[in-house]
Design a protein around this motif. Structure first.
Motif, PDB file in Angstrom:
ATOM      1  N   LYS A 105       0.821  -1.212   0.000  1.00  7.97           N
ATOM      2  CA  LYS A 105       0.000   0.000   0.000  1.00  7.97           C
ATOM      3  C   LYS A 105       0.851   1.255   0.000  1.00  7.97           C
ATOM      4  N   LYS A 106       2.005   1.146   0.663  1.00  6.56           N
ATOM      5  CA  LYS A 106       2.909   2.293   0.710  1.00  6.56           C
ATOM      6  C   LYS A 106       3.653   2.474  -0.608  1.00  6.56           C
ATOM      7  N   LEU A 107       3.768   1.374  -1.374  1.00  5.80           N
ATOM      8  CA  LEU A 107       4.515   1.433  -2.631  1.00  5.80           C
ATOM      9  C   LEU A 107       3.645   2.040  -3.722  1.00  5.80           C
ATOM     10  N   GLN A 108       3.942   3.248  -4.109  1.00  2.85           N
ATOM     11  CA  GLN A 108       3.248   3.929  -5.190  1.00  2.85           C
ATOM     12  C   GLN A 108       4.271   4.435  -6.181  1.00  2.85           C
ATOM     13  N   PRO A 109       3.924   4.409  -7.474  1.00  2.00           N
ATOM     14  CA  PRO A 109       4.881   4.871  -8.485  1.00  2.00           C
ATOM     15  C   PRO A 109       5.280   6.325  -8.248  1.00  2.00           C
ATOM     16  N   ASN A 110       6.585   6.601  -8.415  1.00  2.00           N
ATOM     17  CA  ASN A 110       7.026   7.993  -8.354  1.00  2.00           C
ATOM     18  C   ASN A 110       6.750   8.657  -9.694  1.00  2.00           C
ATOM     19  N   GLY A 111       7.176   9.886  -9.838  1.00  2.00           N
ATOM     20  CA  GLY A 111       6.867  10.645 -11.047  1.00  2.00           C
ATOM     21  C   GLY A 111       7.370   9.977 -12.312  1.00  2.00           C
ATOM     22  N   MET A 112       8.631   9.532 -12.296  1.00  2.00           N
ATOM     23  CA  MET A 112       9.208   8.879 -13.464  1.00  2.00           C
ATOM     24  C   MET A 112       8.457   7.604 -13.799  1.00  2.00           C
ATOM     25  N   GLN A 113       8.167   6.804 -12.742  1.00  5.41           N
ATOM     26  CA  GLN A 113       7.499   5.527 -12.959  1.00  5.41           C
ATOM     27  C   GLN A 113       6.080   5.708 -13.479  1.00  5.41           C
ATOM     28  N   GLN A 114       5.367   6.699 -12.937  1.00  3.77           N
ATOM     29  CA  GLN A 114       4.015   6.952 -13.407  1.00  3.77           C
ATOM     30  C   GLN A 114       4.013   7.426 -14.853  1.00  3.77           C
ATOM     31  N   ALA A 115       4.992   8.274 -15.206  1.00  5.53           N
ATOM     32  CA  ALA A 115       5.101   8.740 -16.596  1.00  5.53           C
ATOM     33  C   ALA A 115       5.382   7.555 -17.525  1.00  5.53           C
ATOM     34  N   PHE A 116       6.231   6.648 -17.069  1.00  2.00           N
ATOM     35  CA  PHE A 116       6.558   5.461 -17.858  1.00  2.00           C
ATOM     36  C   PHE A 116       5.304   4.613 -18.102  1.00  2.00           C
ATOM     37  N   ILE A 117       4.512   4.389 -17.054  1.00  2.00           N
ATOM     38  CA  ILE A 117       3.295   3.584 -17.183  1.00  2.00           C
ATOM     39  C   ILE A 117       2.321   4.236 -18.158  1.00  2.00           C
ATOM     40  N   THR A 118       2.179   5.559 -18.023  1.00  6.15           N
ATOM     41  CA  THR A 118       1.262   6.290 -18.913  1.00  6.15           C
ATOM     42  C   THR A 118       1.714   6.187 -20.371  1.00  6.15           C
ATOM     43  N   ARG A 119       3.003   6.381 -20.605  1.00  4.54           N
ATOM     44  CA  ARG A 119       3.533   6.326 -21.965  1.00  4.54           C
ATOM     45  C   ARG A 119       3.450   4.902 -22.522  1.00  4.54           C
ATOM     46  N   LEU A 120       3.718   3.884 -21.677  1.00  2.00           N
ATOM     47  CA  LEU A 120       3.651   2.502 -22.134  1.00  2.00           C
ATOM     48  C   LEU A 120       2.222   2.125 -22.513  1.00  2.00           C
ATOM     49  N   ARG A 121       1.268   2.570 -21.706  1.00  6.08           N
ATOM     50  CA  ARG A 121      -0.133   2.292 -22.028  1.00  6.08           C
ATOM     51  C   ARG A 121      -0.498   2.909 -23.378  1.00  6.08           C
ATOM     52  N   SER A 122      -0.035   4.121 -23.612  1.00  2.36           N
ATOM     53  CA  SER A 122      -0.312   4.797 -24.880  1.00  2.36           C
ATOM     54  C   SER A 122       0.293   4.040 -26.064  1.00  2.36           C
TER      55      SER A 122
END
Length: 299
Positions: free
Chosen positions: A218-235
């Motif tokens: 629950k404490k593990l949440q994507p940081n800015g770089m990781q969230q950007a990576f997930i968003t770009r990969l989904r796209s």
């Protein structure tokens, strides 16, 4: 104690506390740190002044038994007999505590077996005999450190004639449980009980580890770089791409980025390749944290 003196104590306890009595024959026994009260004190006093005793408690652990051991050993030297009835209910009692009781020559220990669809066993009663009188403490306290010294516990202690109906009822109830066909000498059931106890401890350890995993996840949440990576990969996937490349500096969290991405994008099978076994092991542990250890991993 004469009947008149005892009656005065009963009137004081049950009718009017302003009426004085030389004895307190009915009282509430509880743990109260502010007043220096402990249930343990009442149990010790009962043991130290009795000619024989019996106890019926659901749970016994080492922390609760240890403060009583010196007194119990003194009773052993005086050959003051005692009976202790407990149970395998919930596999809570600690075998080492039961073993310590079993080693005392003056005490007989029996265990009520509740493993075969029998009713639960949750009694907490301490009964001390002294000639024709009996002191009974019945309430909520097991033989655990918390119950005897710290927890909010209510126990009613009654001093009465052993010929009284209450005394007789308590003794009859104990003897019925003690002689029940599902009540077994502890030595006869010890091996099976230890196995059950150890299994439960292993299950509890596993559950605690799983809860720790969940809390950590629950404490593990994507940081800015990781969230950007997930968003770009989904796209990219939505555009029909089959490959993607993440370039990021050492220590910025690329392994976690891949784990977060696999979790968020719900990939069913993943192959993670590195050039050293140690790194593969560390990556496996990172993936397990992110997935809350709810999927299968191999190395």
């Amino acid at each position: 104690m004469s009947p008149k003196t005892m009656m005065a104590g009963v009137v004081h306890a049950l009718y009017d506390s302003s009426i004085r009595s030389k004895t307190i024959d009915i009282e509430l026994i509880e743990n109260d740190p502010d007043q220096g009260k402990k249930v343990l004190t009442a149990v010790e006093e009962g043991l130290q002044t009795c000619n024989s005793f019996f106890m019926s408690v659901a749970f016994i652990n080492q922390s609760g038994l240890t403060p009583l051991l010196l007194t119990l050993q003194e009773l052993e030297r005086k050959n003051i007999k005692g009976k202790v009835l407990t149970t395998n209910y919930l596999s809570f009692s600690e075998p080492k505590a039961l073993d310590a009781l079993e080693q005392l020559k003056n005490i007989e220990v029996r265990m009520a077996d509740t493993s075969s669809n029998a009713p639960g066993f949750h009694t907490k009663g301490y009964v001390f005999f002294q000639k024709e009188w009996v002191r009974m403490m019945i309430g909520s306290s097991n033989i655990t450190a918390g119950a005897l010294t710290r927890n909010k516990e209510w126990n009613v202690q009654v001093k009465a004639s052993s010929k009284g109906s209450l005394s007789q009822s308590v003794m009859d109830a104990f003897e019925t449980m003690w002689n029940d066909r599902k009540t077994i000498p502890y030595g006869d059931i010890r091996e099976e009980y230890v196995r059950q106890y150890e299994q439960k401890q292993q299950m509890q350890k596993k559950e605690e580890e799983e809860r720790a995993w969940v809390q950590e996840a629950k404490k593990l949440q994507p940081n800015g770089m990781q969230q950007a990576f997930i968003t770009r990969l989904r796209s990219l996937l939505e555009q029909g791409a089959h490959r993607a490349l993440l370039i990021s500096a050492t220590g910025t969290g690329k392994t976690y980025a891949s784990a977060f991405a696999m979790r968020e994008l719900r990939f069913e099978r993943v192959l993670f390749i590195v050039h050293r076994e140690l790194i593969a092991q560390q990556a496996k542990e990172s993936f397990a944290r992110v997935f809350q250890n709810r999927t299968q991993f191999g190395l």
